[in-house]
Design a protein around this motif. Structure first.
Motif, mmCIF file in Angstrom:
data_model
loop_
_atom_site.group_PDB
_atom_site.id
_atom_site.type_symbol
_atom_site.label_atom_id
_atom_site.label_comp_id
_atom_site.label_asym_id
_atom_site.label_seq_id
_atom_site.Cartn_x
_atom_site.Cartn_y
_atom_site.Cartn_z
ATOM 1 N N ASP A 1 3.236 107.247 50.423
ATOM 2 C CA ASP A 1 3.358 107.936 51.709
ATOM 3 C C ASP A 1 3.007 107.001 52.861
ATOM 4 O O ASP A 1 3.614 107.032 53.920
ATOM 5 N N PHE A 2 1.992 106.173 52.627
ATOM 6 C CA PHE A 2 1.496 105.262 53.647
ATOM 7 C C PHE A 2 2.574 104.247 54.046
ATOM 8 O O PHE A 2 2.707 103.879 55.202
ATOM 9 N N THR A 3 3.360 103.793 53.066
ATOM 10 C CA THR A 3 4.396 102.785 53.352
ATOM 11 C C THR A 3 5.774 103.421 53.426
ATOM 12 O O THR A 3 6.776 102.769 53.210
ATOM 13 N N SER A 4 5.819 104.706 53.731
ATOM 14 C CA SER A 4 7.089 105.426 53.745
ATOM 15 C C SER A 4 8.025 104.892 54.831
ATOM 16 O O SER A 4 7.625 104.650 55.958
ATOM 17 N N PHE A 5 9.289 104.744 54.475
ATOM 18 C CA PHE A 5 10.260 104.223 55.428
ATOM 19 C C PHE A 5 11.403 105.221 55.663
ATOM 20 O O PHE A 5 11.534 105.804 56.725
ATOM 21 N N GLY A 6 12.202 105.424 54.618
ATOM 22 C CA GLY A 6 13.411 106.236 54.768
ATOM 23 C C GLY A 6 13.140 107.669 55.191
ATOM 24 O O GLY A 6 13.815 108.195 56.077
ATOM 25 N N VAL A 7 12.141 108.292 54.581
ATOM 26 C CA VAL A 7 11.849 109.697 54.895
ATOM 27 C C VAL A 7 11.491 109.838 56.375
ATOM 28 O O VAL A 7 11.991 110.720 57.068
ATOM 29 N N VAL A 8 10.634 108.923 56.858
ATOM 30 C CA VAL A 8 10.199 109.005 58.245
ATOM 31 C C VAL A 8 11.364 108.719 59.186
ATOM 32 O O VAL A 8 11.587 109.413 60.180
ATOM 33 N N LEU A 9 12.165 107.716 58.819
ATOM 34 C CA LEU A 9 13.273 107.304 59.674
ATOM 35 C C LEU A 9 14.329 108.405 59.770
ATOM 36 O O LEU A 9 14.804 108.730 60.852
ATOM 37 N N LEU A 10 14.692 108.982 58.609
ATOM 38 C CA LEU A 10 15.849 109.873 58.595
ATOM 39 C C LEU A 10 15.486 111.351 58.683
ATOM 40 O O LEU A 10 16.229 112.134 59.247
ATOM 41 N N LEU A 11 14.360 111.764 58.087
ATOM 42 C CA LEU A 11 13.995 113.181 58.177
ATOM 43 C C LEU A 11 13.135 113.446 59.398
ATOM 44 O O LEU A 11 13.231 114.490 60.020
ATOM 45 N N GLY A 12 12.246 112.483 59.716
ATOM 46 C CA GLY A 12 11.340 112.691 60.850
ATOM 47 C C GLY A 12 12.028 112.429 62.180
ATOM 48 O O GLY A 12 11.729 113.067 63.178
ATOM 49 N N GLY A 13 12.938 111.452 62.186
ATOM 50 C CA GLY A 13 13.610 111.135 63.437
ATOM 51 C C GLY A 13 12.812 110.175 64.277
ATOM 52 O O GLY A 13 11.717 109.764 63.908
ATOM 53 N N PRO A 14 13.371 109.791 65.455
ATOM 54 C CA PRO A 14 12.796 108.703 66.249
ATOM 55 C C PRO A 14 11.454 109.040 66.882
ATOM 56 O O PRO A 14 10.775 108.137 67.360
ATOM 57 N N ALA A 15 11.051 110.306 66.905
ATOM 58 C CA ALA A 15 9.779 110.626 67.548
ATOM 59 C C ALA A 15 8.605 110.169 66.693
ATOM 60 O O ALA A 15 7.484 110.091 67.165
ATOM 61 N N PHE A 16 8.854 109.875 65.409
ATOM 62 C CA PHE A 16 7.775 109.468 64.515
ATOM 63 C C PHE A 16 8.048 108.069 63.989
ATOM 64 O O PHE A 16 9.181 107.745 63.674
ATOM 65 N N ALA A 17 7.007 107.257 63.900
ATOM 66 C CA ALA A 17 7.196 105.949 63.298
ATOM 67 C C ALA A 17 5.957 105.555 62.516
ATOM 68 O O ALA A 17 4.839 105.613 63.024
ATOM 69 N N THR A 18 6.144 105.185 61.248
ATOM 70 C CA THR A 18 5.050 104.629 60.474
ATOM 71 C C THR A 18 5.041 103.115 60.689
ATOM 72 O O THR A 18 5.971 102.559 61.276
ATOM 73 N N LEU A 19 3.988 102.448 60.206
ATOM 74 C CA LEU A 19 3.940 100.987 60.310
ATOM 75 C C LEU A 19 5.169 100.369 59.659
ATOM 76 O O LEU A 19 5.764 99.431 60.180
ATOM 77 N N GLU A 20 5.556 100.919 58.492
ATOM 78 C CA GLU A 20 6.709 100.383 57.771
ATOM 79 C C GLU A 20 7.970 100.411 58.642
ATOM 80 O O GLU A 20 8.742 99.458 58.676
ATOM 81 N N VAL A 21 8.161 101.515 59.374
ATOM 82 C CA VAL A 21 9.323 101.624 60.257
ATOM 83 C C VAL A 21 9.218 100.592 61.378
ATOM 84 O O VAL A 21 10.191 99.910 61.716
ATOM 85 N N GLU A 22 8.009 100.448 61.962
ATOM 86 C CA GLU A 22 7.810 99.484 63.047
ATOM 87 C C GLU A 22 8.046 98.051 62.561
ATOM 88 O O GLU A 22 8.604 97.232 63.287
ATOM 89 N N ILE A 23 7.614 97.767 61.332
ATOM 90 C CA ILE A 23 7.829 96.423 60.786
ATOM 91 C C ILE A 23 9.319 96.128 60.709
ATOM 92 O O ILE A 23 9.798 95.068 61.117
ATOM 93 N N PHE A 24 10.071 97.131 60.232
ATOM 94 C CA PHE A 24 11.517 96.971 60.131
ATOM 95 C C PHE A 24 12.127 96.717 61.512
ATOM 96 O O PHE A 24 12.934 95.805 61.698
ATOM 97 N N ILE A 25 11.705 97.521 62.499
ATOM 98 C CA ILE A 25 12.269 97.379 63.845
ATOM 99 C C ILE A 25 11.930 96.000 64.426
ATOM 100 O O ILE A 25 12.794 95.288 64.932
ATOM 101 N N GLN A 26 10.646 95.615 64.308
ATOM 102 C CA GLN A 26 10.238 94.323 64.878
ATOM 103 C C GLN A 26 10.934 93.153 64.169
ATOM 104 O O GLN A 26 11.375 92.212 64.812
ATOM 105 N N ALA A 27 11.032 93.227 62.849
ATOM 106 C CA ALA A 27 11.566 92.088 62.109
ATOM 107 C C ALA A 27 13.082 91.969 62.258
ATOM 108 O O ALA A 27 13.611 90.886 62.452
ATOM 109 N N THR A 28 13.793 93.098 62.170
ATOM 110 C CA THR A 28 15.243 92.970 62.106
ATOM 111 C C THR A 28 15.961 93.350 63.392
ATOM 112 O O THR A 28 17.123 93.012 63.560
ATOM 113 N N GLN A 29 15.307 94.067 64.301
ATOM 114 C CA GLN A 29 16.004 94.443 65.527
ATOM 115 C C GLN A 29 15.492 93.651 66.725
ATOM 116 O O GLN A 29 16.277 93.173 67.534
#
Lengths: 567, 351
Positions: free
Chosen positions: A214-242
């Protein structure tokens, strides 16, 4: 005598740890070092601006909060489920156990789509409620909310709790509980003082795994939670690849790793001395039909909840893969237009002559190949680590938490790290993408260790001693006593290692080769263009993945059962 | 016992298969490696043509979305994984040029390409295709609700369109970023955040990726969502016809292409520095500008060829309109401000 034994244990520890430590060192720590080095943190320090600290702290608090809520709720559903599935026999029990693991392997895009056809604005439940109560607008707006994330996490991780705790529960000697009752304890006291303490190691182990997932969750937060929520894993993806900000991504990645390390250390401390040696006891469970009425009601209730949570989204997936939609019709109601296999047959045709067309059997073969190799990498390593952890040596205090780190690292860090560390070596240049199952193995290894360890700790040491005194050598003890007792946990852990590999997508994108597309890659490829046929084929391919997963798990479980019956 | 031995043998076999799985290839044919983004697609016959003409095997390395592709190319630039890179677009162009990843190459076929696509005057990158990111709408919805289709971005803040638009997060999606850039170009740096505040008040829905926006939220797709307007490409209606499950004569959707409502994405290819086969790489770039490759682009990637005389397939001619005066921002400006724009947007729209 004493110091002599001490020396033996040191050498045994070193011998057992050697290969696993080498594996982690080469394939996890060297790549991690490579990333840290490239990010420039070493040379220039962290250099975080005020805004960047904010960008780190905000997702961090949210990440911890949602992981705690998710883990607690997962346990609330998982433990009763483990009780029912380990205590009662009924038709379809094995099928239910196998199907519970399916969410583990489905790509999040597909899960999101299943949830949508169930809970979305025009999903089955909303349509039903609107028809019954004559409502103008859908009453449930769950998607893109905090609770959608929690629901997704429960959906993904409950199987871990059910299988790991259920496994321990089924081995528990019923004499303990019976004795307590005979000695005058009531049902509640028995549960509190006997049952729960005996289950603690398996509950702790599965909670740790669920929490890290749950702590390193990516897809669930990105696709079910939507842009209002971001875990560290999502932020890492955004910072590294975008944003292409490797420095900030690495800082976040390190925070994630340190948190995992802390958690694993706490776990090691708490679980130390929590294991009880149990007289192992195999039971097949009593028939549900002949059990007392209250238990029957309770079991049926639990099974209904499990059915709602796990089966309805999967049924939605199957129906969508077999329905062609006409504009204006509702999506929720299955088979209204009659079942159709057209999306499945379409999978076998390279209709547009594309260079990147993949026949479904090829994707299936590749996925199974990687998953099998992953199991063969992780099982021996996992068993070695568990045996090493059994040696009473101080080095375990340090090494135990380190094993968990790959599970707590982001997919970007793992995949990119392996790529950068090995892209000039033969390991990367050979045509077979061997780094891919290695990456999957890194993620699966912590699971294998945490699932087998509580079981091996429960084997009484004097069982082995007695055998040795009676003349059995070490090898016979291993073969005739420890292996049979470990078989079931080894099977559960290989199922999860297999599933981790089948469903992994993040690190795969960095390490795969064009000649080895896996099923998740094919599914994502269909969803890059608009059009009903693309969507239908993605659903069909996901259904194939689901059936494949259930069949593999049933196969593994069936071979085990026939073995047991032969004895 | 037997089983243990069997298990060990299996493990050894798998290990061997891993190492010896190297097929003994005919050494004669050299490999040309091309890094692309995930959406890249091409007809098999076209690539075989090139391979036969040049006695080469072309290998494609798909490396995620455009951002991931560029990230990977930058981080592996010391020992490049490929000879050619395809898939950098005008939103990432300056970043890529600053990273000094590419060799200079000016294809002779570039003379035929319209000037508007040649953004890099130093000829490090060569344009291959373009597409317009536009709002698409559910035709059925607008007819049955007797709504007129908005023809200007300002109209989207009117209450009659409340809650009817879904857009992608610019931090995680390239059409999302393109739409943000459209609003910046239309309302200027001083006005775009105010516009987004109004959009937010008017119930704009933001999701993280194109698949969710299109397949879950958009009412005209298989997901039957709640929003009849979505940010996608001007070619999406053609894809809806081309990939319909039963033949249709009209797409269920259409694109809004009126002035200043779309953003033009141009995609480029380049020779990676450090490639040992620069001649061959150059030939591949010429090949990407050849008529046969250019005419293959529409139905494989749903983008437009940059070659003006490449003929378009029937579905494109029937169902796609090219944006009228699309928004434009210079790659320099985008690359200088992109992170800040996304951050400011996040602060206004998501927090």
């Amino acid at each position: 005598m004493k110091s002599d034994r001490g020396w033996i244990s040191i050498w045994q520890s070193i011998a057992l740890w050697f290969v696993p430590v080498l594996f982690l060192g080469i394939f996890f720590f060297i790549p991690l070092g490579k990333i840290i080095n490239l990010s420039g943190i070493f040379q220039h320090g962290l250099q975080l601006t005020q805004g960047e600290w904010g960008a780190v702290v905000r997702p961090l608090t949210f990440t911890i909060f949602q992981a705690v809520v998710s883990t607690v709720l997962t346990l609330c559903i998982g433990i009763p489920g483990a009780y029912v599935l380990s205590h009662f026999r009924f038709t379809g029990r094995e099928l239910i156990k196998a199907a519970l693991i399916v969410p583990f392997i489905l790509p999040t895009v597909v899960v999101a789509s299943c949830f949508n056809s169930l809970l979305g604005p025009h999903g089955m439940i909303n349509e039903l409620l609107m028809t019954i109560f004559h409502l103008q607008s859908p009453p449930i707006a769950l998607l893109n909310s905090f609770w959608a994330i929690i629901l997704g996490h429960i959906f993904y991780n409950t199987s871990l709790v059910i299988l790991v705790v259920g496994e321990a529960w089924s081995k528990m000697n019923p004499n303990y509980e019976t004795s307590a009752r005979v000695l005058g304890a009531n049902r509640f006291q028995t549960a509190l003082h006997i049952t729960f303490p005996l289950l603690t190691p398996s509950v702790l182990a599965s909670s740790l795994l669920v929490f890290i997932f749950d702590f390193t969750s990516f897809g669930v937060v990105l696709l079910l939670g939507g842009p209002a929520f971001a875990t560290l894993e999502v932020e890492i993806f955004i910072q590294a690849t975008q944003m292409l900000n490797l420095r900030l991504a690495t800082v976040m990645s390190l925070i994630q790793i340190v948190m995992t390390l802390g958690l694993a250390a706490v776990y090691a401390g708490v679980s130390h001395g929590q294991s009880f040696e149990l007289t192992p006891h195999f039971k097949r469970g009593e028939a549900l039909k002949s059990s007392p009425f209250p238990q029957k009601i309770f079991s049926l209730g639990v099974l209904t909840v499990l059915f709602m949570f796990f089966f309805t989204p999967l049924i939605a997936l199957v129906t969508r893969s077999m329905t062609s939609y006409q504009s204006g019709s509702s999506i929720g109601i299955p088979f209204f237009g009659g079942a159709s296999w057209s999306y499945y047959s379409e999978l076998f045709i390279n209709r547009h002559g594309s260079l990147f067309y993949v026949p479904p059997y090829e994707a299936v073969f590749n996925s199974l190949l990687f998953a099998t190799i992953t199991v063969f990498i992780t099982l021996p390593l996992g068993v070695l680590i568990v045996l090493a952890l059994r040696q009473p040596h101080r080095i375990n205090r340090i090494l135990d938490p380190l094993i968990m780190l790959p599970l707590g690292s982001s997919a970007v860090t793992l995949g990119l790290g392996l790529l950068l560390a090995f892209n000039t070596t033969a390991l990367y240049k050979i045509p077979f993408p061997v780094l891919l199952p290695i990456a999957h193995g890194l993620v699966a290894l912590p699971l294998v260790v945490r699932i087998i360890q509580p079981a091996i700790d429960a084997i009484p040491v004097n069982l082995a001693f007695s055998a040795r005194i009676l003349g059995a050598d070490r090898w016979h003890v291993l073969r005739d006593i420890e292996f049979p007792l470990l078989k079931q946990p080894v099977i559960v852990s290989s199922i999860f290692a297999f599933s981790v590999s089948l469903g992994e997508f993040g690190a795969t994108t960095f390490l795969n080769r064009p000649d080895y597309p896996t099923i998740p890659i094919v599914i994502y490829r269909f969803l890059t263009h608009p059009g009903q046929v693309n969507y239908g084929q993605a659903m069909a391919m996901s259904t194939i993945l689901m059936v494949l997963c259930i069949l593999s798990i049933l196969c593994i479980q069936l071979t085990d059962q026939t073995n047991r019956e032969r004895k | 016992m037997n089983k243990t031995i069997l298990l060990m043998m299996l493990m050894v076999m798998v290990a061997l298969a891993g190492c010896s799985g190297v097929p003994t290839k005919s050494v004669e044919v050299p490999e040309l490696k091309v890094m692309t983004h995930d959406p890249f697609a091409v007809s098999e016959s076209i690539i075989r043509q090139f391979e036969e003409q040049n006695n080469v095997k072309v290998v494609f390395l798909k490396s995620g979305d455009t951002g991931s592709l560029l990230n990977r190319a930058i981080l592996t630039s010391a020992a490049p994984e490929a000879d050619v890179l395809y898939g950098i677009d005008n939103t990432y162009l300056s970043r890529a040029l600053d990273a000094d990843l590419f060799e200079v190459y000016r294809s002779p076929l570039l003379d035929k390409v319209s000037k508007e696509f040649i953004l890099d005057q130093s000829y490090h990158v060569t344009p291959v295709d373009y597409g317009d990111v536009c709002i698409n709408y559910d035709r059925q919805f607008f007819i049955s609700h007797e709504l007129d289709v908005p023809q200007d971005l300002n109209a989207l803040t009117q209450t009659k369109y409340k809650g009817l638009l879904v857009v992608e997060n610019p931090a995680t999606s390239s059409p999302g970023l393109a739409f943000l850039l459209t609003t910046i170009s239309r309302f200027g740096e001083e006005g775009y955040l105010e516009y987004w505040r109004n959009l937010k008040t008017n119930g704009v829905v933001v999701v993280n990726d194109w698949s969710t926006a299109y397949y879950t939220n958009f009412s005209a797709s298989s997901g039957k969502g709640l929003q009849p307007m979505v940010v996608t490409y001007n070619t999406s209606p053609a894809a809806e016809v081309y990939f319909a499950s039963s033949p249709v004569t009209e797409p269920p959707t259409a694109a809004i292409t009126s002035p200043s409502t779309c953003f033009r994405q141009i995609e480029f290819t380049a020779i990676l520095k450090g490639s040992a086969q620069q001649d061959l790489a150059g030939k591949f770039i010429d090949f990407m500008l050849s008529t046969s490759f250019q005419e293959d682009i529409p139905l494989q990637m749903f983008m437009f060829p940059v070659l003006p005389d490449a003929s378009l397939p029937q579905v494109f001619r029937d169902y796609v309109t090219i944006a009228d005066q699309p928004a434009s921002l210079s790659p320099d400006l985008i690359s200088k401000n992109r992170d800040r724009w996304i951050q400011d947007w996040t602060g206004v729209v998501l927090r």
